[in-house]
Scaffold this motif. Structure first.
Motif, mmCIF file in Angstrom:
data_model
loop_
_atom_site.group_PDB
_atom_site.id
_atom_site.type_symbol
_atom_site.label_atom_id
_atom_site.label_comp_id
_atom_site.label_asym_id
_atom_site.label_seq_id
_atom_site.Cartn_x
_atom_site.Cartn_y
_atom_site.Cartn_z
ATOM 1 N N VAL A 275 0.954 -1.068 -0.074
ATOM 2 C CA VAL A 275 0.095 0.092 -0.106
ATOM 3 C C VAL A 275 0.752 1.345 -0.010
ATOM 4 C CG1 VAL A 275 -2.038 1.235 1.070
ATOM 5 C CG2 VAL A 275 -1.798 -1.292 1.215
ATOM 6 N N ILE A 276 0.576 2.226 -0.893
ATOM 7 C CA ILE A 276 1.479 3.408 -1.094
ATOM 8 C C ILE A 276 0.286 4.685 -0.765
ATOM 9 C CG2 ILE A 276 2.960 4.832 -2.267
ATOM 10 C CD1 ILE A 276 3.675 2.353 -3.888
ATOM 11 N N ARG A 277 0.438 5.446 0.089
ATOM 12 C CA ARG A 277 -0.581 6.556 0.418
ATOM 13 C C ARG A 277 -0.276 7.411 -0.765
ATOM 14 N NH1 ARG A 277 1.149 7.828 6.597
ATOM 15 N NH2 ARG A 277 0.803 5.875 7.494
ATOM 16 N N PRO A 278 -1.447 8.272 -1.192
ATOM 17 C CA PRO A 278 -1.519 9.198 -2.104
ATOM 18 C C PRO A 278 -0.282 10.183 -2.130
ATOM 19 C CG PRO A 278 -3.565 9.218 -1.108
ATOM 20 C CD PRO A 278 -2.691 8.248 -0.154
ATOM 21 N N HIS A 279 0.392 10.400 -2.950
ATOM 22 C CA HIS A 279 1.627 11.515 -3.233
ATOM 23 C C HIS A 279 2.894 10.948 -2.367
ATOM 24 C CE1 HIS A 279 -1.182 13.795 -5.169
ATOM 25 N NE2 HIS A 279 -1.953 14.032 -4.081
ATOM 26 N N ALA A 280 2.621 9.613 -1.685
ATOM 27 C CA ALA A 280 4.098 9.282 -0.934
ATOM 28 C C ALA A 280 4.914 8.922 -1.537
ATOM 29 C CB ALA A 280 3.659 8.068 -0.036
ATOM 30 N N LYS A 281 6.245 8.775 -1.217
ATOM 31 C CA LYS A 281 7.491 8.485 -1.720
ATOM 32 C C LYS A 281 8.223 6.966 -1.409
ATOM 33 C CE LYS A 281 7.749 12.975 -2.986
ATOM 34 N NZ LYS A 281 7.375 13.244 -4.602
ATOM 35 N N ASP A 282 7.296 6.396 -0.385
ATOM 36 C CA ASP A 282 7.701 5.007 -0.338
ATOM 37 C C ASP A 282 6.288 4.081 0.233
ATOM 38 O OD1 ASP A 282 7.013 6.015 2.294
ATOM 39 O OD2 ASP A 282 9.193 5.976 3.013
ATOM 40 N N VAL A 283 6.521 2.983 0.387
ATOM 41 C CA VAL A 283 5.648 2.184 0.951
ATOM 42 C C VAL A 283 5.149 2.190 2.131
ATOM 43 C CG1 VAL A 283 4.794 -0.437 1.038
ATOM 44 C CG2 VAL A 283 6.080 0.241 -1.032
ATOM 45 N N ALA A 284 3.838 2.421 2.509
ATOM 46 C CA ALA A 284 3.604 2.534 3.774
ATOM 47 C C ALA A 284 3.375 1.193 4.679
ATOM 48 C CB ALA A 284 2.056 3.242 3.944
ATOM 49 N N GLY A 285 3.137 -0.048 3.842
ATOM 50 C CA GLY A 285 3.053 -1.091 4.650
ATOM 51 C C GLY A 285 2.343 -2.114 3.342
ATOM 52 N N SER A 286 2.489 -3.632 4.007
ATOM 53 C CA SER A 286 2.025 -4.454 3.089
ATOM 54 C C SER A 286 1.380 -5.641 3.774
ATOM 55 C CB SER A 286 3.339 -5.060 2.304
ATOM 56 O OG SER A 286 4.098 -5.706 3.338
ATOM 57 N N ILE A 287 0.341 -6.452 3.147
ATOM 58 C CA ILE A 287 -0.056 -7.721 3.555
ATOM 59 C C ILE A 287 0.220 -8.907 2.836
ATOM 60 C CG2 ILE A 287 -2.367 -8.700 3.734
ATOM 61 C CD1 ILE A 287 -3.715 -5.824 3.817
ATOM 62 N N PRO A 288 0.676 -9.951 3.301
ATOM 63 C CA PRO A 288 0.817 -11.311 2.799
ATOM 64 C C PRO A 288 -0.113 -11.581 1.860
ATOM 65 C CG PRO A 288 1.545 -11.280 5.030
ATOM 66 C CD PRO A 288 0.717 -10.150 4.872
ATOM 67 N N THR A 289 0.062 -12.384 0.824
ATOM 68 C CA THR A 289 -0.823 -12.777 -0.077
ATOM 69 C C THR A 289 -0.914 -14.325 -0.100
ATOM 70 O OG1 THR A 289 0.436 -12.558 -2.066
ATOM 71 C CG2 THR A 289 -0.914 -10.822 -1.735
ATOM 72 N N ASP A 290 -1.973 -15.045 -0.794
ATOM 73 C CA ASP A 290 -2.126 -16.471 -0.732
ATOM 74 C C ASP A 290 -1.540 -16.851 -2.207
ATOM 75 O OD1 ASP A 290 -2.522 -18.975 -0.790
ATOM 76 O OD2 ASP A 290 -4.807 -18.699 -0.137
ATOM 77 N N GLY A 291 -0.305 -17.073 -2.149
ATOM 78 C CA GLY A 291 0.402 -17.502 -3.413
ATOM 79 C C GLY A 291 1.268 -16.446 -4.118
ATOM 80 N N GLY A 292 1.557 -16.663 -5.450
ATOM 81 C CA GLY A 292 2.139 -15.389 -6.110
ATOM 82 C C GLY A 292 1.300 -14.518 -6.729
ATOM 83 N N PRO A 293 0.875 -13.408 -6.227
ATOM 84 C CA PRO A 293 -0.192 -12.561 -6.545
ATOM 85 C C PRO A 293 0.012 -11.970 -8.204
ATOM 86 C CG PRO A 293 1.411 -11.181 -4.992
ATOM 87 C CD PRO A 293 1.764 -12.544 -5.099
ATOM 88 N N GLY A 294 -0.908 -11.944 -8.898
ATOM 89 C CA GLY A 294 -0.719 -11.236 -10.186
ATOM 90 C C GLY A 294 -1.566 -10.112 -10.377
ATOM 91 N N HIS A 295 -2.876 -10.055 -11.070
ATOM 92 C CA HIS A 295 -3.621 -8.919 -11.128
ATOM 93 C C HIS A 295 -4.776 -8.762 -10.209
ATOM 94 C CE1 HIS A 295 -2.550 -8.531 -15.398
ATOM 95 N NE2 HIS A 295 -2.826 -9.886 -15.743
ATOM 96 N N LEU A 296 -4.970 -7.495 -9.952
ATOM 97 C CA LEU A 296 -6.015 -7.175 -8.761
ATOM 98 C C LEU A 296 -6.815 -5.854 -9.491
ATOM 99 C CD1 LEU A 296 -4.269 -4.468 -6.300
ATOM 100 C CD2 LEU A 296 -3.245 -5.201 -8.569
ATOM 101 N N ALA A 297 -7.833 -5.625 -8.501
ATOM 102 C CA ALA A 297 -8.757 -4.566 -8.708
ATOM 103 C C ALA A 297 -9.268 -4.167 -7.360
ATOM 104 C CB ALA A 297 -10.041 -5.048 -9.648
ATOM 105 N N VAL A 298 -9.574 -2.643 -7.429
ATOM 106 C CA VAL A 298 -10.090 -2.330 -6.251
ATOM 107 C C VAL A 298 -11.521 -1.912 -6.150
ATOM 108 C CG1 VAL A 298 -9.794 -0.126 -4.619
ATOM 109 C CG2 VAL A 298 -7.987 -1.134 -5.817
ATOM 110 N N ALA A 299 -12.412 -2.321 -5.287
ATOM 111 C CA ALA A 299 -13.834 -2.088 -5.368
ATOM 112 C C ALA A 299 -14.245 -0.925 -4.597
ATOM 113 C CB ALA A 299 -14.306 -3.311 -4.597
#
Length: 414
Positions: A275-299
């Protein structure tokens, strides 16, 4: 009778604790699909469309908040290779089967294609512009096919860099195409027959940085996932070069933007959703995924659906919905919101407002700001406190009665 209210207090506390538990324990849930989903698109009403690259093809339709498909849109047995949603809700589905490839157009709310448009053979990522223009990548020919609004055939073909991978279209209708082999981003203005500019994404030695996933932000800024340097390249509106880079790590594959400008990035090697906040210069944090992640979409509710493609058999991959609360907590750097994916969780997502703007969380924006997961755990603390108070009252009451009884016995013995 004297202490009935204390028992009632303990009961209420227990109920509060049980009610609060799911909100703390479920940052994600599995979506059950039997097939090989490789693409995902989410409509304005929250309906998710999952393209099936497996045998039989089709598009699985998952209702908003659902964990199973309500029905499948047929693609005539052809494998799905690309999905896009138009501004009017129309669904565009790229299919391929041997030497046959096409783009099917499914009107909003329909369960079948109204028409199909033939395109060159191959696997076709695609994107739709705000006016209904559809851009289809042709990796085999290093071109992009353009289908005009309501078109029944390809309107024009535009040459781009070698190995076109993904396409994003900004609100003004400008298309940006990543070419993974060439290491470029081609810019196609609305209505143009040729590329207006080419932005290079190559290393100091002249080799491609392998730009892959691409997304357009609400302000027209374009974000490109570059696999080799493990960065997000940021291209400002109207720019000819990359303005800045955000290190993500793990070979980022895809990137998506939320309405508030928050970025979500999948990294295949490290198996995480960043997750990268708007206008940020680095990653704010992350969440482990189930397997090697590919495509995504935001609801629209702020949650995100991530596909980890199948490695062998149908159904072997994973499709997981990450709730808005977990993503908001990750954006605040909380480690409490980063457990492994929990299959089959039924916890309900929080409100869209809290997810799309983490700053509105209680305590946010101050030096003592606490992560969102803290506030979802408050009911558990309150319940524990209530139960503890009730137990203390009962114990004190019993001791008092025992003391009075002892005094009465001593008095009768005198």
């Amino acid at each position: 009778m004297k202490y009935r209210w204390a028992s009632a207090t303990a009961t209420v506390g227990a109920i509060l604790g049980l009610a609060a538990a799911p909100a703390v324990a479920a940052p994600d849930e599995a979506i059950y699909i039997y097939g090989t989903p490789v693409r995902v698109a989410i409509a304005a009403d929250g309906t998710a469309y999952l393209g099936n690259y497996g045998q039989g093809g089709g598009v699985f339709v998952v209702p908003s908040g659902g964990t199973r498909a309500s029905h499948t849109i047929s693609t005539g047995g052809h494998r799905t290779t690309g999905l896009a949603l138009g501004a009017d809700g129309a669904l565009y589905v790229a299919t391929a089967d041997g030497t046959q490839s096409a783009v099917a157009v499914v009107p909003a709310g329909d369960a079948a294609a109204a028409r199909t448009v033939s395109v060159p053979p191959g696997l076709h990522p695609l994107a739709a512009g705000p006016d209904g223009t559809v851009y289809v990548a042709n990796p085999g020919g290093d071109t992009v096919s353009v289908i005009a609004p309501n078109g029944t055939a390809v309107d024009r073909t535009i040459k781009v860099g070698a190995g076109p991978a993904e396409i994003a279209v900004t609100k003004d209708g400008t298309a940006f195409v990543t070419s993974q082999t060439a290491g470029t981003v081609s810019v196609i203005p609305p209505g143009a027959d040729t590329v207006s500019k080419t932005i290079e994404l190559v290393s100091d030695t002249g080799t491609s940085q392998e730009p892959h996933g691409i997304a357009a932000g609400p302000d027209g800024t374009v974000y490109v996932a570059t696999i080799k340097p493990s960065e997000i390249a940021v291209i400002k509106p109207g720019a000819d070069t990359v303005a800045e880079r955000i290190f993500v790590g793990g070979g980022p594959q895809d990137v998506a933007t939320a309405p508030d400008g928050t970025l979500y990035v999948t990294s295949l090697l490290t198996r995480k959703l960043s997750v990268i906040r708007p206008h940020a210069k680095d990653v704010a944090g992350s969440i482990p995924t189930d397997g090697g992640p590919g495509h995504l979409a935001v609801a629209p509710d702020g949650s995100a659906i991530v596909i980890s493609p199948a490695t062998s058999l149908p159904g072997d991959g994973a499709v997981v919905r990450y709730f808005a609360a977990a993503l908001a907590a990750a954006s605040l750097g909380s480690t409490a919101a980063t457990p492994a994916a929990s299959v089959g969780s039924t916890a309900a997502p929080p409100s869209a407002a809290a997810a799309s703007n983490p700053g509105t969380q209680p305590g946010a924006g101050t030096p003592s700001a606490l992560p969102a997961s803290f506030w979802y755990a408050v009911p558990v603390w309150a319940a524990a406190a209530v139960v503890a108070l009730a137990v203390w009252i009962l114990v004190k009451g019993r001791r008092r009665r025992a003391g009075l009884a002892g005094a009465a016995k001593r008095g009768s013995a005198l």
